[in-house]
Design an enzyme around this catalytic site. Structure first.
Site, PDB file in Angstrom:
ATOM      1  CG  HIS A  84     -17.802  15.560 -14.564  1.00  0.00           C
ATOM      2  ND1 HIS A  84     -17.594  15.119 -15.915  1.00  0.00           N
ATOM      3  CD2 HIS A  84     -19.004  15.210 -14.558  1.00  0.00           C
ATOM      4  CE1 HIS A  84     -18.647  14.538 -16.332  1.00  0.00           C
ATOM      5  NE2 HIS A  84     -19.635  14.289 -15.496  1.00  0.00           N
ATOM      6  CG  HIS A 126     -20.572   7.599 -11.249  1.00  0.00           C
ATOM      7  ND1 HIS A 126     -21.649   7.987 -11.014  1.00  0.00           N
ATOM      8  CD2 HIS A 126     -20.333   7.883 -12.475  1.00  0.00           C
ATOM      9  CE1 HIS A 126     -22.450   8.250 -11.905  1.00  0.00           C
ATOM     10  NE2 HIS A 126     -21.619   8.198 -13.134  1.00  0.00           N
TER      11      HIS A 126
HETATM   12  P1  2AM Z   1     -22.146  10.300 -15.869  1.00  0.00           P
HETATM   13  O1  2AM Z   1     -22.105  11.235 -14.353  1.00  0.00           O
HETATM   14  O2  2AM Z   1     -22.277   8.791 -15.531  1.00  0.00           O
HETATM   15  O3  2AM Z   1     -20.578  10.403 -16.418  1.00  0.00           O
HETATM   16  C1  2AM Z   1     -22.956  15.244 -18.508  1.00  0.00           C
HETATM   17  O4  2AM Z   1     -23.660  14.403 -19.681  1.00  0.00           O
HETATM   18  C2  2AM Z   1     -22.939  14.424 -17.421  1.00  0.00           C
HETATM   19  O5  2AM Z   1     -24.372  14.028 -16.803  1.00  0.00           O
HETATM   20  C3  2AM Z   1     -22.254  12.973 -17.667  1.00  0.00           C
HETATM   21  O6  2AM Z   1     -21.152  12.703 -16.605  1.00  0.00           O
HETATM   22  C4  2AM Z   1     -23.321  11.702 -17.444  1.00  0.00           C
HETATM   23  O7  2AM Z   1     -23.159  10.341 -16.973  1.00  0.00           O
HETATM   24  C5  2AM Z   1     -24.279  12.644 -16.443  1.00  0.00           C
HETATM   25  N1  2AM Z   1     -25.718  12.109 -16.767  1.00  0.00           N
HETATM   26  C6  2AM Z   1     -26.582  11.641 -15.881  1.00  0.00           C
HETATM   27  N2  2AM Z   1     -27.682  11.250 -16.324  1.00  0.00           N
HETATM   28  C7  2AM Z   1     -27.564  11.517 -17.812  1.00  0.00           C
HETATM   29  C8  2AM Z   1     -28.349  11.387 -18.867  1.00  0.00           C
HETATM   30  N3  2AM Z   1     -29.685  10.872 -18.564  1.00  0.00           N
HETATM   31  N4  2AM Z   1     -27.946  11.659 -20.071  1.00  0.00           N
HETATM   32  C9  2AM Z   1     -26.497  11.972 -20.260  1.00  0.00           C
HETATM   33  N5  2AM Z   1     -25.871  12.192 -19.103  1.00  0.00           N
HETATM   34  C10 2AM Z   1     -26.217  11.889 -17.707  1.00  0.00           C
END
Ligand code: 2AM
Length: 176
Positions: A43, A125
């Site tokens: 996603h 991303h």
């Molecule tokens: P990502 O977008 O880099 O993959 C659910 O956890 C989604 O939210 C993941 O896709 C994750 O990283 C994003 N995300 C963004 N900030 C986050 C945080 N502080 N902790 C965990 N997940 C986070």
């Protein structure tokens, strides 16, 4: 106190693009690159909300339903590695304005509702691997796929039996 859920707003990938991404990853990265993200979990995060109460969730769903945003095409033509975060990702060289606007509005409403937002700029991303902390060779020829964003969704991140899965709670159309 009511139960909290770990939530985020995101764009999902249609099944065909999921398959292309998984194949490209398998063709270009050794298996020990990191922890591969399952096809169904691929996603693009628009706004991460963290642990959210029922009350905040209701407020944010209502905000999402009032957003007047149009659909857009996103060219997936970039890839990279963030060694600190341990993430290998696919992204775009030129983020379309409607994507940036949608993320901005969701992130600002999240912040107003008390959901901590990272000070880092939004870098759209699709994470491919986590725990990729060693050096990773990014293929020089990146793909050139199009993601048609026709809706966005609110997802719950559920950790059970040692695995994380993302469950779609609600989606909102992004009309043409
Ligand atoms: P990502 O977008 O880099 O993959 C659910 O956890 C989604 O939210 C993941 O896709 C994750 O990283 C994003 N995300 C963004 N900030 C986050 C945080 N502080 N902790 C965990 N997940 C986070």
């Amino acid at each position: 106190m009511s139960a909290q859920r770990r939530l985020f707003f995101a764009l999902s990938l249609p099944p065909k693009l999921q398959k292309q991404v998984i194949q490209w990853r398998a063709d270009h990265f050794p298996e020990d690159t990191g922890r591969p993200i399952a096809a169904a979990n691929l996603h693009l995060t628009l706004a991460f909300l963290g642990e959210v109460s029922e009350q905040k969730e209701t407020a944010l769903r209502s905000v999402a339903g009032r957003i007047d945003a149009k659909g857009f095409s996103l060219c997936i033509d970039d890839a990279g590695h963030w060694p600190g975060a341990g993430v290998v990702w696919l992204g775009t060289r030129r983020a379309p304005r409607p994507l940036l606007q949608l993320a901005e509005i969701l992130r600002s409403h999240a912040a107003r509702n008390g959901c901590y937002q990272s000070a880092l700029p939004f870098h759209p991303h699709i994470s491919l691997f986590r725990a990729a902390t060693r050096q990773v060779a990014i293929p020089p020829a990146t793909p050139h796929w199009t993601l048609e964003a026709l809706e966005f969704g609110l997802y719950q991140s559920i950790y059970e039996r040692g695995r994380t899965r993302y469950s779609l709670l609600q989606s909102w159309p992004l009309p043409a």
